[in-house]
Design an enzyme around this catalytic site. Structure first.
Site, PDB file in Angstrom:
ATOM      1  CG  ASP A  80      44.364  35.063  36.700  1.00 57.73           C
ATOM      2  OD1 ASP A  80      43.331  34.383  36.935  1.00 57.73           O
ATOM      3  OD2 ASP A  80      44.780  36.094  37.290  1.00 57.73           O
TER       4      ASP A  80
HETATM    5  C1  GLC Z   1      43.272  36.933  40.406  1.00 59.28           C
HETATM    6  C2  GLC Z   1      42.104  36.252  39.778  1.00 59.28           C
HETATM    7  C3  GLC Z   1      41.787  37.133  38.368  1.00 59.28           C
HETATM    8  C4  GLC Z   1      42.050  38.653  38.818  1.00 59.28           C
HETATM    9  C5  GLC Z   1      43.463  38.851  38.902  1.00 59.28           C
HETATM   10  C6  GLC Z   1      43.787  40.337  39.432  1.00 59.28           C
HETATM   11  O1  GLC Z   1      44.152  35.770  40.813  1.00 59.28           O
HETATM   12  O2  GLC Z   1      42.260  34.902  39.222  1.00 59.28           O
HETATM   13  O3  GLC Z   1      40.457  36.832  38.336  1.00 59.28           O
HETATM   14  O4  GLC Z   1      41.693  39.392  38.049  1.00 59.28           O
HETATM   15  O5  GLC Z   1      44.095  37.722  39.870  1.00 59.28           O
HETATM   16  O6  GLC Z   1      43.865  40.201  40.635  1.00 59.28           O
END
Ligand code: GLC
Length: 729
Positions: A259
């Protein structure tokens, strides 16, 4: 391209790639990030970028891709990713609302629409579906989930993946999906996002992991690690999750992305001392690509040099990324079609969003058939901060949705009744508004009308990532306004737009009818108004239990019985306890003195404008073995005057096992459309394997003995039949 051809191509590329180019494939940079050495364009030319997140327009995507394909040494195309969660430009209901449809085909269609629109601008990959099990309405990201049940989440998660990827994600209009956030992220302590999670492995395997396994079986291309530390080990450094479960047990062959900066966050977690050890922990655990932070870029070379990780691990990760790039034809077709008209908001897309919004609506109360409203007579007052809130009705995670595309309830009502019969007065300017300055106009509109529609709830910013709430009441002065509206004596219909279950008990008591609309997306207005006037039938069913108040959390239907269930020994209501009652004067069972033990509304609950009667279910045999499945049949009848789509739900209970088991587990459901007066027999085929569960050491168990099979319209109002799984001969 065949598998052997793809494998050969991967081998050939790996043989040519420098270490910098290999590690480049394992790095995803944000489209606006110029902080990388030499700037974004030079980094692309050097082959240091494998993926870009958040580019969303055709022209810049084309230009960035051109740099990679035409100006880098090996011309490896970039994979463009973006959060296309419940729509790109056409916004469908939030995933929790889509889950309330219990309609896998419709959920698939919404994902297909999102993919078509995103792919048309050159996006190849979305970071969805979220398959987190959410048992806590305080958690802001419950909005992005399919709710509290593993089976419903598995079915709808797989449908979403099919919608995004199709049978072949290389086809035009398809994008790669991403099962997230692996794993246990939704069990954040206290419902506070990013908070620690402590989940015994037996609970992890029986509740939190099944939807992710279903995603692997559905062919999901990628996984994403969660932000949470799971039993003391951050997901992004968790070898049990990725090496053991995902790769070894489930045989997943796609690639894993972290993430956003979740790898460097392992330092904050106190799990890694520095960026280098964070890169090491993530690489060891099986993270293939790093989102935005640069521990791989900066430290994989050193880790290789010191022999702390092998080149095999790096090559494996690179191969997984290259494989999907090859499988979707990115080398042959790296660019978006710059001439094709963009299918954004195509009529069929808006139709899908409308149908999903209609089927997401859950009728929670309808006193004396207050609904559907008669459009022929009278005036309707439409009041509340969410009656004409085009941005709010789209909900969270709508980067590319445009408020001006939304059709609001006020607009839709005016189309139904005409301006003169539609009396609009917001009463509050936004959901958190504490001011009563506009109450007068709202009360005047109510006085002048025959019926009042009160649109209450949450702005979209109050749910979603990092937006957890400790309290679940309607924000601002909404309750005060509702009390005053109710005191006019006019019948009030409450419509709630929110990203989570709210504690609406008092509000519901003040109204003749209640419809829960979640955040219904672009077409939320027409969907709600059409349903209120009976142009369509309410069929939504709750994908999550509604607590009476936050104090009841965690509250979910598939709980364990305990040794002192309130269902057995009863419970006292605090208001009725006589002063001076002795310590032993109340039942010693598991309940709350003030709120009791039952939710405000149970999982699976929802009313229709008709009424469906259920006979007692029957079974093909009261004894069965692993060899032959069991058939459970139930006759249902529409005793009302209107057609109805009924979601018939099958639950099981293992009455006695080597571990305590939930009092109910959803195992199947079927949606049946019944005309007024019609009768239908619904059959479920249950295999013994459906009754298995994981033991504390991760072993899958199927234990003979007595089971209760229950059928009904929701998790509370069920009728059961006992059956016995016989010992294996
Ligand atoms: C965010 C979220 C994730 C998302 C990623 C890209 O913090 O936790 O679900 O897909 O970053 O935006």
């Amino acid at each position: 391209m065949s598998t052997p051809e793809i494998n050969a191509r991967i081998e050939s590329l790996l043989a040519q790639m420098t270490l910098t180019e290999k590690i480049g494939q394992l790095y995803q940079i944000s489209d606006d990030d110029e902080s990388i050495e030499g700037g974004l364009h030079q980094a692309i030319r050097d082959g240091r970028i494998g993926s870009i997140i958040n580019a969303k327009r055709r022209e810049p995507i084309y230009e960035l891709q051109r740099l990679a394909v035409e100006e880098s040494r090996l011309g490896i195309p970039i994979l463009f990713g973006r959060d296309v969660i419940h729509g790109f430009r056409t916004i469908a209901p939030i995933p929790l609302g889509q889950a309330a449809t219990w309609n896998a085909a419709l959920v698939e269609r919404c994902a297909e629409v999102a993919a078509k629109e995103a792919a048309s601008v050159g996006i190849h990959w979305t970071f969805a579906p979220s398959l987190d099990i959410a048992r806590d309405a305080r958690w802001g990201r419950i909005a992005e989930t399919c709710g509290e049940d593993p089976y419903l989440t598995s079915v709808l998660g797989a449908a979403t993946i099919r919608g995004f990827q199709g049978q072949d994600p290389a086809q035009a209009g398809r994008i790669l999906a991403c099962a997230k956030h692996f794993a246990g992220y939704g069990a954040a302590e206290g419902g506070r996002d990013y908070n620690t999670t402590n989940i015994p492995e037996v609970l992890l395997r029986n509740v939190y992991l099944p939807p992710f396994q279903a995603a692997v079986q559905a062919g999901v291309a990628t996984f994403m690690s969660g932000f949470n530390d799971l039993n003391g080990v951050p997901a992004s450094g968790n070898e049990l999750l990725f090496r053991q479960v995902l790769r070894k047990e489930w045989g997943f062959e796609g690639f894993v992305v972290s993430d956003w900066e979740s790898i460097t966050e392992m330092i904050e977690h106190g799990f890694c001392a520095d960026q280098k050890s964070a890169a090491w922990a993530a690489a060891r655990a099986g993270i293939d690509m790093e989102m935005v932070s640069r521990t791989f870029l900066n430290h994989l070379p050193g880790l290789l040099e010191e022999g702390l990780i092998s080149m095999e691990i790096v090559d494996q990760a690179v191969a997984r990324v290259l494989r999907w790039k090859l499988m979707i034809g990115l080398f042959e077709r790296p660019y978006p079609d710059m001439e094709a008209p963009l299918p954004l908001k195509a009529p069929s897309h808006l139709e899908a969003a409308y149908e999903a919004a209609v089927e997401s609506l859950v009728l929670l109360k309808n006193e004396n058939q207050a609904l559907p409203l008669n459009p022929g007579t009278g005036k309707v007052a439409i009041i509340g901060p969410l009656a004409d809130a085009p941005r709010e009705q789209m909900g969270t995670w709508i980067f590319d949705g445009q408020p001006e595309d939304s059709v609001t309830p006020v607009t839709a009502l005016r189309e139904w009744l005409g301006e003169e019969r539609c009396l609009y007065a917001p009463g509050l300017t936004y959901s958190r508004d504490e001011s009563t300055d506009w109450f007068g106009a709202a009360l005047s509109a109510a006085q002048a009308a025959d019926t009042v529609l009160f649109f209450a709830g949450e702005e979209s910013i109050l749910s979603g990532e990092a937006h957890s709430r400790a309290l679940l009441h309607l924000p601002g002065a909404q309750m005060e306004l509702l009390r005053q509206l109710a005191s006019t004596g006019k019948p009030v219909v409450l419509v709630v737009l929110a990203g989570r279950p709210l504690a609406i008990g008092e509000a519901a008591d003040l109204c003749v009818a209640v419809v829960y609309a979640w955040h219904p997306g672009t077409m939320g207005g027409p969907a709600i108004i059409d349903l209120l006037f009976g142009k369509c039938e309410p069929s939504g069913r709750l994908p999550v239990s509604f607590p009476k108040d936050a104090g009841q959390i965690p509250i979910y239907y598939n709980h364990h019985n305990t040794g002192r269930p309130a269902s057995k020994g009863g419970f006292a209501r605090m208001a009725e306890i006589k002063v001076g009652t002795k310590q032993v004067g109340l039942p010693n069972t598991s309940y709350y003195l003030d709120l009791g033990v039952d939710p405000l509304y149970p999982f699976g609950y929802g009313l229709s404008y008709s009424n469906i009667a259920y006979e007692v279910p029957t079974v093909s045999s009261t004894e069965f073995t692993e060899a032959e499945p069991l058939t459970i049949s139930v006759q249902i009848r529409n005793t009302g005057l209107r057609p109805c789509k009924e979601t018939v739900q099958l639950y099981i209970r293992d009455l006695f096992a080597s571990m305590t088991r939930p009092v109910k587990e959803l195992k199947q459901f079927q949606q049946v459309i019944l005309q007024a007066g019609a009768t239908q027999e619904v059959h479920f085929r249950l295999k013994a394997a459906d009754l298995s569960f994981y033991g504390p050491d991760g072993d899958l168990r199927l234990e003979p003995g007595a089971f209760e099979l229950m059928v009904g319209p929701n998790s509370r109002d069920v009728q059961g039949v006992r059956v016995t799984l016989l010992e294996k001969k």
